[in-house]
Scaffold this motif. Structure first.
Motif, PDB file in Angstrom:
ATOM      1  N   MET A  35      -5.460   3.104   5.293  1.00 59.11           N
ATOM      2  CA  MET A  35      -5.049   2.271   4.198  1.00 59.11           C
ATOM      3  C   MET A  35      -5.275   1.125   5.069  1.00 59.11           C
ATOM      4  SD  MET A  35      -2.114   3.894   2.754  1.00 59.11           S
ATOM      5  CE  MET A  35      -1.861   2.331   2.065  1.00 59.11           C
ATOM      6  N   ALA A  36      -6.106  -0.187   4.901  1.00 58.63           N
ATOM      7  CA  ALA A  36      -5.698  -1.772   5.203  1.00 58.63           C
ATOM      8  C   ALA A  36      -5.592  -2.711   4.184  1.00 58.63           C
ATOM      9  CB  ALA A  36      -6.806  -1.748   5.809  1.00 58.63           C
ATOM     10  N   LEU A  72       1.697  -1.508  -0.112  1.00 59.38           N
ATOM     11  CA  LEU A  72       0.096  -0.192  -0.084  1.00 59.38           C
ATOM     12  C   LEU A  72       0.644   1.279  -0.163  1.00 59.38           C
ATOM     13  CD1 LEU A  72      -2.772  -1.038   2.945  1.00 59.38           C
ATOM     14  CD2 LEU A  72      -2.490  -1.299  -0.232  1.00 59.38           C
ATOM     15  N   THR A  73       0.238   2.137  -0.535  1.00 60.33           N
ATOM     16  CA  THR A  73       1.625   3.440  -0.563  1.00 60.33           C
ATOM     17  C   THR A  73       0.237   4.421  -0.545  1.00 60.33           C
ATOM     18  OG1 THR A  73       3.097   2.170  -2.042  1.00 60.33           O
ATOM     19  CG2 THR A  73       2.919   4.786  -2.133  1.00 60.33           C
ATOM     20  N   ASP A 113     -10.159  -6.072   5.916  1.00 60.39           N
ATOM     21  CA  ASP A 113     -11.405  -5.811   6.241  1.00 60.39           C
ATOM     22  C   ASP A 113     -11.215  -4.597   6.700  1.00 60.39           C
ATOM     23  OD1 ASP A 113     -12.918  -7.478   4.656  1.00 60.39           O
ATOM     24  OD2 ASP A 113     -12.734  -8.548   6.919  1.00 60.39           O
ATOM     25  N   ILE A 114     -12.169  -3.559   6.755  1.00 62.64           N
ATOM     26  CA  ILE A 114     -12.105  -2.174   7.852  1.00 62.64           C
ATOM     27  C   ILE A 114     -13.044  -1.359   8.075  1.00 62.64           C
ATOM     28  CG2 ILE A 114     -11.484  -0.414   5.813  1.00 62.64           C
ATOM     29  CD1 ILE A 114      -9.746   0.990   6.918  1.00 62.64           C
ATOM     30  N   THR A 115     -13.479  -0.507   9.068  1.00 61.62           N
ATOM     31  CA  THR A 115     -14.685  -0.508   9.805  1.00 61.62           C
ATOM     32  C   THR A 115     -14.873   1.039   9.910  1.00 61.62           C
ATOM     33  OG1 THR A 115     -15.879  -2.415  10.347  1.00 61.62           O
ATOM     34  CG2 THR A 115     -16.872  -0.739  10.495  1.00 61.62           C
TER      35      THR A 115
END
Length: 140
Positions: A130-131, A118-119, A134-136
């Motif tokens: 950024m993840a 990830l950048t 999963d992200i909430t």
């Protein structure tokens, strides 16, 4: 600083061992031996031979699906690189550069890597989230 050196040695060992099984093997070998040639010229030929043996072991381990054997090789090279950095901390930037050069090649050629890169570039009042999975996000 000790923890940083240990983490760099771990990442470098994993990268170098992974790169042994790629088309970039020659550049891996050359760059790794060059580290020893600068720090311990008397050991460079031995390291060269050991890299060749390690490559044969990695290729054999991958052919047989033996992740344990490959993990042991990573541990072995991690110890060597950690000791090298402890004795020659001035080599830290050079080893970081080596990892930066080799890691994309390893990730590209090793289907098992499954890595996520990830950048993000943010400026001003921007916000970046950024993840790798999963992200909430809950706004208040």
């Amino acid at each position: 600083m000790e923890a940083e050196l240990a983490e760099l040695a771990r990442l470098a060992a994993s990268t170098v061992v992974g790169a042994m099984a790629t088309a970039g093997w020659e550049s891996v070998r050359r760059a790794t031996v060059e580290l020893w040639r600068r720090a311990h010229p008397e050991r460079a030929d031995t390291v060269l031979a050991e890299l060749g043996e390690a490559r044969a072991d990695v290729l054999d381990a991958r052919r047989n699906g033996d992740e344990r054997a490959e993990g042991e090789l990573v541990g072995e090279w991690q110890g060597r690189l950690r000791r090298l950095l402890a004795a020659h901390p001035e080599m830290v930037p050079e080893l970081r550069r080596l990892v930066d050069e080799l890691l994309p090649m390893v990730e590209e050629e090793d289907p098992r890597s499954g890595g996520v890169r990830l950048t993000a570039n943010a400026s001003g009042r921007s916000r970046v989230t950024m993840a790798g999975r999963d992200i909430t996000i809950t706004k208040r």
